[in-house]
Scaffold this active site. Structure first.
Site: not given
Ligand SMILES: CCCCCCCC/C=C\CCCCCCCCCCCCCCCC(=O)SCCNC(=O)CCNC(=O)[C@H](O)C(C)(C)COP(=O)(O)OP(=O)(O)OC[C@H]1O[C@@H](n2cnc3c(N)ncnc32)[C@H](O)[C@@H]1OP(=O)(O)O
Ligand SMILES: Cc1cc2nc3c(=O)[nH]c(=O)nc-3n(C[C@H](O)[C@H](O)[C@H](O)COP(=O)(O)OP(=O)(O)OC[C@H]3O[C@@H](n4cnc5c(N)ncnc54)[C@H](O)[C@@H]3O)c2cc1C
Length: 661
Positions: A139, A178, A421
């Protein structure tokens, strides 16, 4: 033991222990989980000051200390299985996030999924020995959701065989990861790859950010903590600005995509493989939703049997607040939800392991289903759990607002799952994309499989019009399988409605993207109905595995309540789909009330079965022994404000004020 709680436990109609075994997946797993938990609970090193009384900096330090201790202790005990590590950490962390959690849940899994064998040989030992402490930096300040628009660049320089990483704008500064602020010395950085003058989109790179040994930021790296947040006090979510940072070519994770020494780019079999770690966390978060809501329910339900308030019948003692129907209506559907999410969490985890197993063997066919299911269920369960925790907190009245209840902490540390996520609405729209694609295929007579296979039936019905008598009639509210069928039909109708809405918008000469935006409320509604169906179906299927009649009956009531409560909350959908009639609406409420009365006597046993030790809940209200009031008084006495009888501020401000007026 509080006498009310004792009576509740004695009155339970089933054996709590048997249900705990079902939740754990067998008695042996319960035994081992408890054994591991005892290692933490019996360990004086983990007896620490209440985090509620510490400053943020102290909380961060205590969390790092705990992380280091956990690693050492688990090595000492030989705990290396992922599930066992998870049990150990759950008890040590309680409801707080772990200081070096990102290293475990994102850094290591990304290495495992995207490294070549040679890269694995280099990085895994370093990461497992914590010489390398890593985070996942995707991010940026300007973009979290739309990751294709991320601005960080990694430009290949064939002359030096290096990538040069840059944050070209303020909005491109990595923001939120994080453990980035202070803890990590390496980051997996997601950046736009440039080679031979062309951009090839997002790729993952291992970037050293702090010197190993001194921990000082490396040249060109501007890194720090982003400041206090709603919760997550233990975590140093950070910023990262890269100024011409050079890393070797080998630091690009090249299991799938590659850059050759001459700068040639080799495409991966699917560009979505870079997103694999997100799919992993989304899949696991479903189980985390179950954990959060089950903890909140345990606290609120135990407290509701201990707390007596008001008057139900004149002259009689004050009743337990759980005897108020409204209190049952707040808490028992959430208890049912906790069970539903637990079983769905287990399913999601197994599904993740099965499909990623196939992916590792080169079969990517089920990746779209895995992505759609994990995105939708992550969003559905975190939304419901997050709102549910707040209901639990408010159901505890004033004492729920105190940190001694633990409910505020559970809420602030859980609610970011709705955002991180993958922001939930955006995740629901990803699921909708898959549902509509599947709908189009099924409508064209192609068979779709997996959780969307119900869409085949819909297209068959359209091809072979049925007699009126054979059409689906309204739901039988007393029959769980009829309710599952109703959820299925509701989902298929809402998918169809969203598809038609999209077609209508397209006919209005809008672009495909505009049309999508103009019906996105319908799309989210369809995804929501699909996820709801999946959850009801999975909960119901779980019942077939339960042999003990008494436990089966208790779980059946919960599944029935879960399904019926969903009908109550979404009557409009069921009426619109012709699955419910207006006269049936009163029956829904009547049936719900009957279920509340049925479940009420078992409610304490049902939360006891989650088997949370007091040390894990860390809640005065949710104590197993129910001795709430004595302990609340004791807890308050520990407040730092009570360290002196007269606070400093009296001498500094109030006394001078009094002397002036
Ligand atoms: C190693 C394995 C071990 C296994 C062990 C198992 C046992 C485990 C036991 C215990 C484990 C316990 C774990 C506990 C875990 C708990 C977690 C709690 C703490 C976590 C703390 C985390 C902190 C947070 C970290 C973060 O936030 S990181 C940042 C996250 N960011 C996001 O998520 C961003 C969101 N945005 C997106 O994902 C993408 O931009 C989008 C919105 C999906 C759009 O992507 P894009 O623009 O590239 O795609 P589109 O044009 O919309 O679509 C194109 C086609 O692609 C498909 N698509 C999109 N994403 C995916 C995907 N991920 N995979 C597959 N396909 C994907 C989409 O559907 C489209 O398909 P089409 O066919 O329609 O064209
Ligand atoms: C506690 C915490 C821990 C995090 N840890 C990590 C980390 O370890 N690594 C990392 O990389 N990131 C991390 N993040 C970031 C996190 O993954 C992003 O904040 C998250 O993916 C949301 O993205 P954004 O903040 O850009 O939200 P935005 O996309 O700006 O969302 C704002 C609003 O816009 C709307 N919106 C955006 N796009 C669309 C769309 N296409 N259609 C409709 N509505 C839309 C959403 O629904 C929402 O209401 C963390 C965030 C938090 C809060």
């Amino acid at each position: 033991m509080n006498p009310d709680l004792r009576k509740e436990r004695e009155a339970a109609t089933f054996n709590t222990e048997l249900l705990t075994h079902i939740l754990d997946g067998g008695s042996e797993r319960t035994r081992r989980r408890r054994e591991i938990e005892s290692l933490v609970i019996g360990d004086p090193d983990f007896c620490h000051e209440d985090a509620n009384f510490l400053s943020r900096s102290e909380r961060y330090e205590a969390a790092v200390k705990k992380s280091a201790l956990m690693i050492m202790k688990m090595r000492e005990y030989g705990i290396s299985d992922p599930d066992e590590i998870y049990y150990y950490k759950c008890i040590a962390n309680g409801s707080h996030p772990e200081a070096i959690g990102l290293h475990f849940v994102m850094f290591l899994p990304t290495l495992k999924s995207l490294c070549t064998p040679a890269q694995m040989d280099k990085w895994l030992p370093l990461a497992l020995s914590f010489q390398v402490i890593g985070t996942y930096a995707q991010t940026e300040m300007g973009h979290g959701t739309h990751i294709r628009a991320l601005e960080t660049t990694a430009t290949f320089d064939p002359a030096t065989q290096e990538f040069v990483l840059n944050s070209p704008t303020v909005s491109s500064i990595k923001w939120w990861p994080g453990g980035l602020g202070k803890t990590s010395n390496h980051a997996i950085v997601l950046a736009q790859l440039y080679t031979q003058g062309q951009c090839h989109g997002l790729h993952a790179f291992i970037v050293p950010i702090r010197a190993m040994g001194t921990h000082e930021p490396l040249p060109g790296v501007v890194v720090g903590d982003i400041g206090p947040k709603f919760g997550f006090d233990e975590i140093d979510n950070g910023f990262l600005k890269l100024e011409n940072v050079r890393i070797p070519r080998e630091n690009m994770l090249m299991k799938y995509a590659k850059v050759e020494p001459d700068g040639r780019y080799i495409k991966p079999p699917s560009d979505k493989l870079t997103y694999g770690t997100m799919v992993f966390i989304r899949s696991m978060v479903v189980g985390e939703s179950a954990k959060a809501i089950s903890k909140a329910c345990t606290i609120a339900i135990r407290y509701s049997t201990v707390r007596r308030q008001s008057e139900l019948r004149p002259g009689e003692p004050e009743p337990q607040i759980l005897d108020y129907q409204t209190q049952q209506f707040k808490l028992l559907p959430l208890l049912a939800t906790a069970y539903a999410f637990h079983f769905v969490g287990q399913y999601m985890r197994q599904t993740y392991l099965r499909i990623t197993g196939d992916i590792n063997l080169g079969d990517f066919s089920e990746l779209p289903e895995l992505h759609a299911l994990s995105a939708g269920l992550k969003a559905f369960t975190t939304w419901v759990a997050s709102a549910g925790i707040e209901v639990c907190r408010m159901s505890c009245g004033g004492h729920g607002y105190s940190h001694c209840s633990s409910l505020p902490g559970i809420y602030v540390n859980f609610t970011p799952t709705c955002t991180y996520e993958g922001e939930n609405t955006v995740m629901m729209l990803q699921t909708a994309r898959y549902l509509l694609k599947s709908y189009t295929q099924a409508s064209a007579g192609q068979k779709v499989s997996g959780m969307v296979s119900y869409l085949n039936e819909m297209s068959q019905q359209r091809l072979q019009p049925q007699q009126v008598s054979a059409r689906s009639t309204s739901v039988n509210l007393k029959d769980l399988s009829s309710l599952v069928e109703a959820y299925k039909i509701r989902a298929s109708k809402l998918v169809e409605l969203a598809a038609k809405s999209l077609q209508t918008e397209l006919q209005l000469m809008k672009t495909k993207e505009d049309a999508w935006n103009h019906c996105s409320i319908d799309l989210v509604r369809a995804s929501d109905a699909h996820c709801h169906f999946v959850i009801v179906k999975l909960f119901c299927s779980k019942l077939a595995e339960v042999e003990d009649t008494a436990v089966h009956s208790a779980l059946y009531s919960l599944a029935h309540l879960y399904a019926l409560h969903g009908v109550y909350q979404n009557t409009g959908d069921f009426l619109q789909a012709g699955l419910l009639t207006v006269p049936q609406l009163t029956q829904v409420t009547q049936q719900l009330k009957e279920l509340l009365s049925q479940i009420r006597p078992n409610s304490v046993a049902l939360v006891d079965a989650f088997d949370y030790r007091d040390e894990m809940l860390n809640s005065v209200l949710g104590r197993y022994d129910g001795n709430v009031y004595d302990n609340m008084f004791e807890w308050a006495r520990k407040s730092p404000l009570n360290q002196t009888e007269v606070h400093n501020s009296f001498y500094k401000y109030l006394k001078p004020l009094q002397s002036k007026l």
